[in-house]
Design an enzyme around this catalytic site. Structure first.
Site, PDB file in Angstrom:
ATOM      1  N   ARG A  17       0.111  -1.501   7.617  1.00 56.47           N
ATOM      2  CA  ARG A  17       0.697  -0.312   6.998  1.00 56.47           C
ATOM      3  C   ARG A  17       1.729   0.384   7.889  1.00 56.47           C
ATOM      4  O   ARG A  17       2.387   1.335   7.447  1.00 56.47           O
ATOM      5  CB  ARG A  17      -0.396   0.689   6.596  1.00 56.47           C
ATOM      6  CG  ARG A  17      -1.361   0.152   5.554  1.00 56.47           C
ATOM      7  CD  ARG A  17      -2.062   1.256   4.809  1.00 56.47           C
ATOM      8  NE  ARG A  17      -1.130   2.051   4.004  1.00 56.47           N
ATOM      9  CZ  ARG A  17      -1.495   3.103   3.273  1.00 56.47           C
ATOM     10  NH1 ARG A  17      -2.764   3.476   3.246  1.00 56.47           N
ATOM     11  NH2 ARG A  17      -0.603   3.782   2.575  1.00 56.47           N
ATOM     12  N   HIS A  47     -11.442   7.477   4.212  1.00 58.15           N
ATOM     13  CA  HIS A  47     -10.561   8.636   4.299  1.00 58.15           C
ATOM     14  C   HIS A  47     -11.283   9.853   3.733  1.00 58.15           C
ATOM     15  O   HIS A  47     -12.087   9.733   2.803  1.00 58.15           O
ATOM     16  CB  HIS A  47      -9.284   8.425   3.475  1.00 58.15           C
ATOM     17  CG  HIS A  47      -8.224   7.623   4.148  1.00 58.15           C
ATOM     18  ND1 HIS A  47      -7.409   6.756   3.454  1.00 58.15           N
ATOM     19  CD2 HIS A  47      -7.825   7.556   5.444  1.00 58.15           C
ATOM     20  CE1 HIS A  47      -6.555   6.184   4.290  1.00 58.15           C
ATOM     21  NE2 HIS A  47      -6.789   6.658   5.506  1.00 58.15           N
ATOM     22  N   CYS A  89      -5.038   9.339  -3.681  1.00 58.00           N
ATOM     23  CA  CYS A  89      -4.314   8.436  -2.792  1.00 58.00           C
ATOM     24  C   CYS A  89      -2.866   8.263  -3.226  1.00 58.00           C
ATOM     25  O   CYS A  89      -1.975   8.065  -2.393  1.00 58.00           O
ATOM     26  CB  CYS A  89      -4.995   7.069  -2.743  1.00 58.00           C
ATOM     27  SG  CYS A  89      -6.570   7.046  -1.869  1.00 58.00           S
ATOM     28  N   ASP A 113       0.810  -1.223   0.000  1.00 55.40           N
ATOM     29  CA  ASP A 113       0.000   0.000   0.000  1.00 55.40           C
ATOM     30  C   ASP A 113       0.843   1.273   0.000  1.00 55.40           C
ATOM     31  O   ASP A 113       0.293   2.378   0.066  1.00 55.40           O
ATOM     32  CB  ASP A 113      -0.937   0.017   1.211  1.00 55.40           C
ATOM     33  CG  ASP A 113      -2.084  -0.963   1.061  1.00 55.40           C
ATOM     34  OD1 ASP A 113      -2.317  -1.434  -0.061  1.00 55.40           O
ATOM     35  OD2 ASP A 113      -2.750  -1.257   2.072  1.00 55.40           O
TER      36      ASP A 113
END
Length: 289
Positions: free
Chosen positions: A104, A178, A279, A79
């Site tokens: 993450r 988000h 992102c 990610d």
């Protein structure tokens, strides 16, 4: 009796402001775990396709005059391509992430070191936060998401570090976990005290947050559920060009009506990990020696 037709209202001329972004090539991209509703480990992913789609975004930024910095992808951190979650930066100060999910957390040291190596003063973090995924600079204020990832404490920490008003907005739909999946700032540069144009998905927010957005941004673009659900709002803007998903056709038209120039970039493979254009795009403000 004849009637004179009213002339159509002309959209304002938009000005491009060249930006500096941090990106990460998705060489290790895959979906091997699930930490948001978009991630289905049972479904195959195509890393080569993800790289090609990402490269198109990178090349388009370069063609339009923007500066792109790169952080090296790391094995085992699929990610990391979603660099927007890697921090929040203003005036040469970097606020690194403190991820909610263990999967993450390995990214944190890599982003922090990159900021230091490129001249940023690193401040914090003490509180759980996911960088520009939940913090968006809108003129003089910071819009801050909460409800799924970044904590209320991070909003207070952010206000102390940057000495700016932080407006907390509560997300209620797990698909839009988000803030940058449900709201986009279309004017990255405005005069002091001026209110930038934003676009947002009303259904992603609770009633209080919708009221705040309506009061603070009365001229905002309200995007349909259909365009929000294809990550249309996970977009980047230089004030003139707005980089959006080609599937967000209604949002594309709304942008044209306001004088923006939509630039269509397909990141469908990276959407399998729950990320889109924004992102993959962390705004770098200040620093760099």
């Amino acid at each position: 009796m004849s009637q004179t037709a009213q002339a159509p209202i002309e959209a304002p001329e938009r000005t491009q402001h060249l930006r500096r972004y941090l990106m990460c090539r998705p060489e290790h991209f895959t979906v091997s775990y699930s930490i948001n509703p978009w991630m289905e480990p049972a479904n195959p992913t195509d890393t080569a396709l993800a790289v090609r789609q990402w490269q198109k975004l990178y090349d388009t930024y370069i063609e339009l005059g923007h500066t792109i910095e790169l952080i090296d992808p790391q094995p085992g951190l699929p990610d990391m391509v979603y660099t927007a979650n890697g921090g929040f930066l203003i005036d040469g100060v970097a606020y690194p992430p403190k991820f909610r999910y263990e999967e993450r957390q390995g990214e944190e040291s890599w982003f922090t070191q990159w900021f230091r190596d490129h001249g940023y003063e690193v401040r914090g973090p003490e509180s759980m936060n996911e960088g520009e995924g939940d913090f968006l600079l809108a003129g003089d204020v910071v819009l801050a998401g909460r409800g799924f990832r970044s904590s209320d404490d991070s909003h207070r920490e952010l206000a102390r570090i940057f000495d700016r008003e932080v407006i907390s907005l509560t997300l209620v739909d797990p698909r839009f976990y988000h803030l940058d999946t449900a709201l986009s700032v279309l004017d990255p540069v405005v005069a002091p005290g001026e209110t930038p144009t934003i676009a947002y998905l009303p259904g992603a927010f609770d009633d209080d947050s919708r009221r705040i957005l309506e009061e603070r941004f009365p001229h905002a673009i309200r995007v349909s559920d259909a365009d929000g659900s294809v990550f249309g709002l996970n977009s980047a803007s230089d004030g003139k060009h707005v980089f959006i998903s080609p599937r967000a056709t209604g949002f594309e038209q709304q942008l044209r009506e306001r004088g923006y120039t939509p630039v269509l970039i397909d990141l469908s493979e990276l959407l399998l990990g729950g990320g889109g254009i924004k992102c993959c795009t962390l705004e770098l403000r200040g620093a760099e020696r």
